[in-house]
Design a protein around this motif. Sequence first.
Motif, PDB file in Angstrom:
ATOM      1  N   GLN A 116       0.951  -1.329  -0.010  1.00 12.70           N
ATOM      2  CA  GLN A 116       0.124  -0.169  -0.157  1.00 12.70           C
ATOM      3  C   GLN A 116       0.914   1.253  -0.210  1.00 12.70           C
ATOM      4  O   GLN A 116       0.460   2.156  -0.709  1.00 12.70           O
ATOM      5  N   ILE A 117       1.913   1.414   0.815  1.00 12.37           N
ATOM      6  CA  ILE A 117       2.934   2.456   1.173  1.00 12.37           C
ATOM      7  C   ILE A 117       3.474   2.484  -0.115  1.00 12.37           C
ATOM      8  O   ILE A 117       3.734   3.512  -0.829  1.00 12.37           O
ATOM      9  N   ALA A 118       4.135   1.620  -0.721  1.00  9.57           N
ATOM     10  CA  ALA A 118       4.934   1.679  -2.066  1.00  9.57           C
ATOM     11  C   ALA A 118       4.244   2.258  -3.049  1.00  9.57           C
ATOM     12  O   ALA A 118       4.503   3.066  -3.947  1.00  9.57           O
ATOM     13  N   LYS A 119       2.866   1.748  -3.055  1.00  9.19           N
ATOM     14  CA  LYS A 119       1.954   2.379  -4.345  1.00  9.19           C
ATOM     15  C   LYS A 119       1.842   3.791  -4.329  1.00  9.19           C
ATOM     16  O   LYS A 119       1.982   4.675  -4.817  1.00  9.19           O
ATOM     17  N   LEU A 120       1.566   4.163  -2.767  1.00  9.80           N
ATOM     18  CA  LEU A 120       1.088   5.670  -2.479  1.00  9.80           C
ATOM     19  C   LEU A 120       2.379   6.385  -2.938  1.00  9.80           C
ATOM     20  O   LEU A 120       2.242   7.706  -3.283  1.00  9.80           O
ATOM     21  N   LEU A 121       3.447   5.993  -2.620  1.00  8.42           N
ATOM     22  CA  LEU A 121       4.791   6.944  -2.893  1.00  8.42           C
ATOM     23  C   LEU A 121       5.425   6.634  -4.425  1.00  8.42           C
ATOM     24  O   LEU A 121       6.211   7.238  -4.555  1.00  8.42           O
ATOM     25  N   GLY A 122       4.699   5.514  -5.024  1.00 14.55           N
ATOM     26  CA  GLY A 122       5.166   5.530  -6.331  1.00 14.55           C
ATOM     27  C   GLY A 122       6.693   4.671  -6.410  1.00 14.55           C
ATOM     28  O   GLY A 122       7.334   4.907  -7.418  1.00 14.55           O
ATOM     29  N   ARG A 123       6.647   3.797  -5.477  1.00 15.77           N
ATOM     30  CA  ARG A 123       7.916   2.947  -5.678  1.00 15.77           C
ATOM     31  C   ARG A 123       7.728   1.722  -5.202  1.00 15.77           C
ATOM     32  O   ARG A 123       6.711   1.241  -5.098  1.00 15.77           O
ATOM     33  N   PRO A 124       8.691   0.766  -5.772  1.00 23.52           N
ATOM     34  CA  PRO A 124       8.579  -0.879  -5.464  1.00 23.52           C
ATOM     35  C   PRO A 124       8.447  -0.931  -4.098  1.00 23.52           C
ATOM     36  O   PRO A 124       9.402  -0.242  -3.293  1.00 23.52           O
ATOM     37  N   PRO A 125       8.037  -1.955  -3.554  1.00 21.79           N
ATOM     38  CA  PRO A 125       8.287  -2.476  -2.057  1.00 21.79           C
ATOM     39  C   PRO A 125       9.583  -3.245  -1.891  1.00 21.79           C
ATOM     40  O   PRO A 125       9.610  -4.331  -1.852  1.00 21.79           O
ATOM     41  N   VAL A 126      10.626  -2.258  -1.918  1.00 22.54           N
ATOM     42  CA  VAL A 126      12.035  -3.000  -1.808  1.00 22.54           C
ATOM     43  C   VAL A 126      12.869  -1.713  -0.512  1.00 22.54           C
ATOM     44  O   VAL A 126      12.183  -1.004  -0.566  1.00 22.54           O
ATOM     45  N   LEU A 127      13.904  -2.398  -0.069  1.00 18.67           N
ATOM     46  CA  LEU A 127      14.425  -1.350   0.702  1.00 18.67           C
ATOM     47  C   LEU A 127      15.519  -0.570  -0.300  1.00 18.67           C
ATOM     48  O   LEU A 127      16.711  -0.993  -0.904  1.00 18.67           O
ATOM     49  N   SER A 128      15.006   0.595  -0.736  1.00 14.87           N
ATOM     50  CA  SER A 128      15.750   1.447  -1.850  1.00 14.87           C
ATOM     51  C   SER A 128      16.596   2.190  -1.265  1.00 14.87           C
ATOM     52  O   SER A 128      16.298   2.494   0.120  1.00 14.87           O
ATOM     53  N   TYR A 129      17.327   2.947  -2.045  1.00 14.87           N
ATOM     54  CA  TYR A 129      18.236   4.178  -1.409  1.00 14.87           C
ATOM     55  C   TYR A 129      17.500   5.263  -0.690  1.00 14.87           C
ATOM     56  O   TYR A 129      17.976   5.703   0.525  1.00 14.87           O
ATOM     57  N   ALA A 130      16.252   5.542  -1.117  1.00 18.65           N
ATOM     58  CA  ALA A 130      15.551   6.573  -0.459  1.00 18.65           C
ATOM     59  C   ALA A 130      15.211   6.033   0.865  1.00 18.65           C
ATOM     60  O   ALA A 130      15.225   6.974   1.772  1.00 18.65           O
ATOM     61  N   SER A 131      14.690   4.924   0.936  1.00 20.21           N
ATOM     62  CA  SER A 131      14.258   4.285   2.418  1.00 20.21           C
ATOM     63  C   SER A 131      15.506   4.069   3.535  1.00 20.21           C
ATOM     64  O   SER A 131      15.605   4.271   4.413  1.00 20.21           O
ATOM     65  N   TYR A 132      16.722   3.661   2.637  1.00 19.10           N
ATOM     66  CA  TYR A 132      17.786   3.397   3.505  1.00 19.10           C
ATOM     67  C   TYR A 132      18.830   4.654   3.989  1.00 19.10           C
ATOM     68  O   TYR A 132      19.186   4.672   5.132  1.00 19.10           O
ATOM     69  N   ALA A 133      18.797   5.751   2.914  1.00 16.97           N
ATOM     70  CA  ALA A 133      19.555   6.724   3.228  1.00 16.97           C
ATOM     71  C   ALA A 133      18.654   8.183   3.329  1.00 16.97           C
ATOM     72  O   ALA A 133      18.658   8.849   4.425  1.00 16.97           O
TER      73      ALA A 133
END
Length: 157
Positions: A116-133
């Motif tokens: 749900q969150i990934a879809k709302l943010l327009g990202r895939p559900p993975v630990l991306s650089y945006a989430s990690y850093a």
Amino acid sequence: MTTELDHLSKPASWQLSDYGMDGDRGFLPAPDPLDQLPNDFSYWEQMGRELPKLLITGKIRSFIKDMPLLDAKRLRDERERRRAMVILSFLGHAYVWGEKETVSSIPACLAVPWHQIAKLLGRPPVLSYASYALDNWRRLDPNGPIDLGNIALLQNF
């Protein structure tokens, strides 16, 4: 004379904000990342805080399977969604990789809100650089500068 590449030329008014950038902060979000979700999502916050200790047990999956299924659509704004994405991305990767044998699926209590969150943010559900850093820091001195001596990670393994 026009060429086939003329349609690729730079638009007259490119803005850094069109690409999620700021002249002073680069790709870092403004305002600073949220460091805690609302109380309705305190279970996620608790799991995030305990994640390094839970990984040491070698039984992280049993702890994650016990999480309640929370509705991520109840998050009120992008800052809350980004904070939740950080936590759930770390939990998702811990679920898959945190024990001796990897797995190819995750339980609904994690998969549904993460998607749900990934879809709302327009990202895939993975630990991306945006989430990690980019979304995973806070200032030690809230009034101090954004520099290496004044920031700390919010979430880690």
